[in-house]
Design a protein around this motif. Structure first.
Motif, PDB file in Angstrom:
ATOM      1  N   LEU A 171       0.852  -1.187   0.000  1.00 55.86           N
ATOM      2  CA  LEU A 171       0.000   0.000   0.000  1.00 55.86           C
ATOM      3  C   LEU A 171       0.889   1.239   0.000  1.00 55.86           C
ATOM      4  O   LEU A 171       1.613   1.496   0.959  1.00 55.86           O
ATOM      5  CB  LEU A 171      -0.943   0.029   1.205  1.00 55.86           C
ATOM      6  N   HIS A 172       0.791   2.001  -1.079  1.00 51.00           N
ATOM      7  CA  HIS A 172       1.635   3.175  -1.291  1.00 51.00           C
ATOM      8  C   HIS A 172       0.838   4.430  -0.969  1.00 51.00           C
ATOM      9  O   HIS A 172      -0.352   4.524  -1.294  1.00 51.00           O
ATOM     10  CB  HIS A 172       2.086   3.195  -2.758  1.00 51.00           C
ATOM     11  N   ASP A 173       1.476   5.389  -0.323  1.00 52.29           N
ATOM     12  CA  ASP A 173       0.833   6.661   0.031  1.00 52.29           C
ATOM     13  C   ASP A 173       0.851   7.602  -1.168  1.00 52.29           C
ATOM     14  O   ASP A 173       1.899   8.120  -1.555  1.00 52.29           O
ATOM     15  CB  ASP A 173       1.568   7.280   1.226  1.00 52.29           C
ATOM     16  N   PHE A 174      -0.350   7.836  -1.748  1.00 54.44           N
ATOM     17  CA  PHE A 174      -0.527   8.785  -2.843  1.00 54.44           C
ATOM     18  C   PHE A 174      -1.231  10.058  -2.357  1.00 54.44           C
ATOM     19  O   PHE A 174      -1.748  10.830  -3.161  1.00 54.44           O
ATOM     20  CB  PHE A 174      -1.394   8.161  -3.947  1.00 54.44           C
ATOM     21  N   GLY A 175      -1.273  10.289  -1.050  1.00 55.77           N
ATOM     22  CA  GLY A 175      -2.217  11.246  -0.502  1.00 55.77           C
ATOM     23  C   GLY A 175      -1.742  12.661  -0.271  1.00 55.77           C
ATOM     24  O   GLY A 175      -2.542  13.504   0.142  1.00 55.77           O
ATOM     25  N   THR A 184      -0.427  18.306   7.595  1.00 56.26           N
ATOM     26  CA  THR A 184      -1.318  17.154   7.543  1.00 56.26           C
ATOM     27  C   THR A 184      -0.678  16.025   6.755  1.00 56.26           C
ATOM     28  O   THR A 184      -0.691  14.863   7.178  1.00 56.26           O
ATOM     29  CB  THR A 184      -2.667  17.541   6.899  1.00 56.26           C
ATOM     30  N   ALA A 185      -0.134  16.358   5.594  1.00 57.09           N
ATOM     31  CA  ALA A 185       0.527  15.335   4.778  1.00 57.09           C
ATOM     32  C   ALA A 185       1.678  14.681   5.527  1.00 57.09           C
ATOM     33  O   ALA A 185       1.863  13.454   5.470  1.00 57.09           O
ATOM     34  CB  ALA A 185       1.030  15.952   3.480  1.00 57.09           C
ATOM     35  N   ALA A 186       2.446  15.487   6.251  1.00 55.64           N
ATOM     36  CA  ALA A 186       3.603  14.955   6.974  1.00 55.64           C
ATOM     37  C   ALA A 186       3.173  14.019   8.088  1.00 55.64           C
ATOM     38  O   ALA A 186       3.696  12.904   8.223  1.00 55.64           O
ATOM     39  CB  ALA A 186       4.434  16.111   7.533  1.00 55.64           C
ATOM     40  N   LEU A 187       2.212  14.452   8.909  1.00 52.84           N
ATOM     41  CA  LEU A 187       1.782  13.637  10.045  1.00 52.84           C
ATOM     42  C   LEU A 187       1.069  12.377   9.582  1.00 52.84           C
ATOM     43  O   LEU A 187       1.339  11.275  10.059  1.00 52.84           O
ATOM     44  CB  LEU A 187       0.886  14.464  10.960  1.00 52.84           C
ATOM     45  N   GLY A 188       0.134  12.527   8.649  1.00 54.15           N
ATOM     46  CA  GLY A 188      -0.581  11.355   8.151  1.00 54.15           C
ATOM     47  C   GLY A 188       0.327  10.420   7.386  1.00 54.15           C
ATOM     48  O   GLY A 188       0.208   9.200   7.484  1.00 54.15           O
ATOM     49  N   GLY A 189       1.245  11.009   6.611  1.00 55.06           N
ATOM     50  CA  GLY A 189       2.174  10.165   5.859  1.00 55.06           C
ATOM     51  C   GLY A 189       3.083   9.354   6.758  1.00 55.06           C
ATOM     52  O   GLY A 189       3.376   8.184   6.469  1.00 55.06           O
ATOM     53  N   MET A 190       3.537   9.952   7.851  1.00 51.01           N
ATOM     54  CA  MET A 190       4.328   9.187   8.832  1.00 51.01           C
ATOM     55  C   MET A 190       3.489   8.051   9.411  1.00 51.01           C
ATOM     56  O   MET A 190       3.975   6.922   9.587  1.00 51.01           O
ATOM     57  CB  MET A 190       4.800  10.089   9.969  1.00 51.01           C
ATOM     58  N   PHE A 196       3.491   0.395   6.406  1.00 49.27           N
ATOM     59  CA  PHE A 196       4.004   0.134   5.059  1.00 49.27           C
ATOM     60  C   PHE A 196       5.257   0.968   4.815  1.00 49.27           C
ATOM     61  O   PHE A 196       5.512   1.939   5.514  1.00 49.27           O
ATOM     62  CB  PHE A 196       2.937   0.473   4.010  1.00 49.27           C
ATOM     63  N   ALA A 197       6.009   0.582   3.794  1.00 49.35           N
ATOM     64  CA  ALA A 197       7.270   1.268   3.509  1.00 49.35           C
ATOM     65  C   ALA A 197       7.256   1.997   2.175  1.00 49.35           C
ATOM     66  O   ALA A 197       8.275   2.565   1.781  1.00 49.35           O
ATOM     67  CB  ALA A 197       8.431   0.262   3.538  1.00 49.35           C
ATOM     68  N   GLY A 198       6.133   2.017   1.480  1.00 49.34           N
ATOM     69  CA  GLY A 198       6.046   2.682   0.193  1.00 49.34           C
ATOM     70  C   GLY A 198       5.317   4.006   0.302  1.00 49.34           C
ATOM     71  O   GLY A 198       4.236   4.073   0.886  1.00 49.34           O
ATOM     72  N   THR A 199       5.903   5.065  -0.270  1.00 48.06           N
ATOM     73  CA  THR A 199       5.260   6.381  -0.196  1.00 48.06           C
ATOM     74  C   THR A 199       5.797   7.291  -1.282  1.00 48.06           C
ATOM     75  O   THR A 199       6.951   7.181  -1.695  1.00 48.06           O
ATOM     76  CB  THR A 199       5.489   7.035   1.173  1.00 48.06           C
ATOM     77  N   ASP A 200       4.942   8.204  -1.747  1.00 47.54           N
ATOM     78  CA  ASP A 200       5.380   9.320  -2.573  1.00 47.54           C
ATOM     79  C   ASP A 200       5.262  10.632  -1.809  1.00 47.54           C
ATOM     80  O   ASP A 200       5.314  11.707  -2.403  1.00 47.54           O
ATOM     81  CB  ASP A 200       4.545   9.386  -3.862  1.00 47.54           C
ATOM     82  N   ASN A 201       5.128  10.552  -0.505  1.00 48.47           N
ATOM     83  CA  ASN A 201       4.884  11.692   0.366  1.00 48.47           C
ATOM     84  C   ASN A 201       6.217  12.129   0.993  1.00 48.47           C
ATOM     85  O   ASN A 201       6.599  11.665   2.062  1.00 48.47           O
ATOM     86  CB  ASN A 201       3.877  11.285   1.446  1.00 48.47           C
ATOM     87  N   LEU A 202       6.908  13.029   0.319  1.00 49.91           N
ATOM     88  CA  LEU A 202       8.220  13.456   0.808  1.00 49.91           C
ATOM     89  C   LEU A 202       8.131  14.207   2.133  1.00 49.91           C
ATOM     90  O   LEU A 202       9.065  14.168   2.937  1.00 49.91           O
ATOM     91  CB  LEU A 202       8.909  14.334  -0.241  1.00 49.91           C
ATOM     92  N   SER A 203       7.014  14.883   2.385  1.00 54.35           N
ATOM     93  CA  SER A 203       6.852  15.583   3.663  1.00 54.35           C
ATOM     94  C   SER A 203       6.896  14.591   4.820  1.00 54.35           C
ATOM     95  O   SER A 203       7.421  14.899   5.897  1.00 54.35           O
ATOM     96  CB  SER A 203       5.536  16.362   3.679  1.00 54.35           C
ATOM     97  N   ALA A 204       6.354  13.410   4.605  1.00 54.03           N
ATOM     98  CA  ALA A 204       6.383  12.383   5.643  1.00 54.03           C
ATOM     99  C   ALA A 204       7.801  11.898   5.907  1.00 54.03           C
ATOM    100  O   ALA A 204       8.180  11.631   7.058  1.00 54.03           O
ATOM    101  CB  ALA A 204       5.492  11.210   5.239  1.00 54.03           C
ATOM    102  N   PHE A 219      10.107   4.452   0.804  1.00 56.31           N
ATOM    103  CA  PHE A 219      10.786   4.372  -0.486  1.00 56.31           C
ATOM    104  C   PHE A 219       9.790   4.515  -1.628  1.00 56.31           C
ATOM    105  O   PHE A 219       8.598   4.267  -1.472  1.00 56.31           O
ATOM    106  CB  PHE A 219      11.522   3.030  -0.593  1.00 56.31           C
ATOM    107  N   SER A 220      10.323   4.906  -2.793  1.00 55.31           N
ATOM    108  CA  SER A 220       9.499   5.033  -3.982  1.00 55.31           C
ATOM    109  C   SER A 220      10.308   4.595  -5.200  1.00 55.31           C
ATOM    110  O   SER A 220      11.474   4.190  -5.072  1.00 55.31           O
ATOM    111  CB  SER A 220       8.991   6.473  -4.140  1.00 55.31           C
TER     112      SER A 220
END
Length: 457
Positions: A171-175, A184-190, A196-204, A219-220
């Motif tokens: 499950l990748h973070d596209f949010g 919000t993006a940083a806190l939720g992304g963390m 999970f270890a997949g994300t496109d949320n650099l703020s996180a 990672f992405s």
């Protein structure tokens, strides 16, 4: 927006005049009273402590708040804030106890507790409710939702896959773009990255490094969007795809390519599966095909089976079909907790392993939730007036679900079971609530691997 005095609700500024005479201490607690999930992953408090409570109140803050409150029509406790500035160098004289971050706690239990440490500042414990509750409910709710998704995916992988390898990247973070703010993006992304270890949320990624000392929390991979594919024009769609393989292919590498800008089925059957077939097979890495439109429960199994028709498949030990390792699918459109379960159910019914698919989730992960998702509340539960401690609580006859707890509280654990008791009833048992902040000092800080380990236990 960094003036902590103004990080509250307007009516809070008048409360210092509303408590009984000689009120010395007030203790308040935070809990999830119930909601969509029966247990929560407690997370996010340390980020708030570092970002907000580690900065002292200044005279400029007091002056700004004084001017604003008077114009706004509410009282301002200038004497109280000047006392904090002078006696505590601007740091809040409060003690905060909390469950260890990452701990999975059933709803209805105390998660954090705050009490003033100076009898001159009894009003302070409830004053910070707005900021403190917000700091806790949001990342905890996102972490809880992500954990629920991990449980769904893990269950289907256990049934249809030979191993759980790859679960961390399912499950990748596209949010990030769908949230109301970068914070919000940083806190939720963390919070998502606890499961999970997949994300496109650099703020996180930045926040996890800043607040939890994470070397690299997620990672992405290189990925296409519609603008980069359609910039080549419809007649050169195959060339756009070929460029992705040339730029980002190679041994052990992955690249994701959105493939429905025009005709998804033509892209799979004729472009990926014919024109570029040999390049896909021999590029040395993995092509991840991304459909981005249509009804996901119907689209995903068909995409996988059409790719199998062009590239073949194997049957694993559990009897489910798996694409060759050089091609996979990611579905990011229309993804939420329910659609993940429905897509995986449809795949299972057609004999398709969960190994074939990964998901991306956007606003459903980070934005489409609120404080009532888990019924979060912060309530005062004990007060010392003079020398006497006594319980305070609410018990509305019109809504028993809002009945609050009484007294100074403790959280105890018996194996995997948690329960909340009065602090004086601990009777030698360990209180799982640990002091994390006292008078400006951070205590019992936690690092990223420890939080993740608890959340995934």
């Amino acid at each position: 927006m960094r003036n902590l005095i103004l990080n509250t609700d307007s009516y809070k500024t008048s409360h210092f005049l509303q408590y009984p005479a000689d009120t010395r201490f007030i203790s308040s607690y935070i809990e999830s009273r119930g909601g969509a999930y029966p247990e929560t992953v407690f997370f996010g408090l340390q980020a708030f402590l570092k970002e907000y409570l580690s900065r002292p109140i200044t005279t400029a803050d007091i002056d700004e708040a004084d001017t604003l409150c008077r114009a706004h029509g509410v009282p301002f406790n200038r004497t109280g804030w000047e006392y904090i500035r002078d006696a505590y160098q601007g740091y809040l004289p409060i003690e905060i106890e909390a469950a260890p971050e990452g701990t999975v706690v059933p709803t209805g239990n105390v998660l954090a507790q705050v009490v003033n440490t100076d009898p001159n500042c009894a009003w302070l414990s409830s004053y910070i409710e707005t900021a403190l509750l917000r700091a806790v409910w949001y990342p905890t709710t996102v972490a809880t939702r992500a954990r629920a998704c991990r449980g769904i995916i893990k269950g289907v992988m256990s049934q249809t896959s030979d191993s759980l390898d790859g679960l961390d990247f399912k499950l990748h973070d596209f949010g990030a773009r769908g949230t109301s703010s970068e914070e919000t993006a940083a806190l939720g992304g963390m919070a998502h990255l606890l499961s999970f270890a997949g994300t496109d949320n650099l703020s996180a990624i930045v926040a996890a490094r800043r607040y939890y000392q994470a070397d690299m929390a997620g990672f992405s991979i290189p990925a296409a969007e519609h603008s980069t594919m359609t910039s080549w024009g419809r007649d050169h769609e195959a060339a756009a795809y070929a460029n992705m393989l040339e730029q980002f292919g190679g041994e052990g590498r992955m690249v994701a390519v959105v493939s429905d800008s025009y005709d998804l089925w033509n892209a799979i059957d004729n472009l990926w599966g014919d024109t570029l077939r040999e390049q896909v097979i021999h590029n040395g890495g993995t092509l991840v095909v991304r459909p981005d439109s249509g009804e996901p429960v119907a689209i995903v199994p068909e995409v996988i089976e059409r790719l199998m028709a062009r590239f073949g498949f194997t049957t694993n030990r559990k009897g489910y079909r798996v694409l060759p390792p050089f091609v996979r699918v990611i579905q990011g459109d229309g993804i939420n907790t329910d659609s993940i379960a429905a897509i995986l159910a449809a795949m299972t019914a057609r004999g398709l392993s969960a190994d074939n698919i990964a998901f991306g989730m956007g606003a459903e992960l980070l934005q489409k939730l609120n404080r009532d998702t888990q019924k979060f509340a912060m309530k005062a539960s004990a007060i010392q007036v003079g020398e006497q401690w006594r319980d305070i609580y609410k018990d509305p006859i019109t809504d028993p679900g809002k009945r609050s707890k009484r007294g100074r509280l403790a959280l105890i654990r018996d194996g995997d079971r948690f329960s909340t008791v009065r602090a004086e009833a601990l009777a030698g048992r360990t209180n799982e609530l640990r002091t994390v902040f006292r008078n400006g000092d951070l205590i019992n800080t936690v690092d990223w691997p420890t939080v993740c380990q608890r959340a995934r236990a």
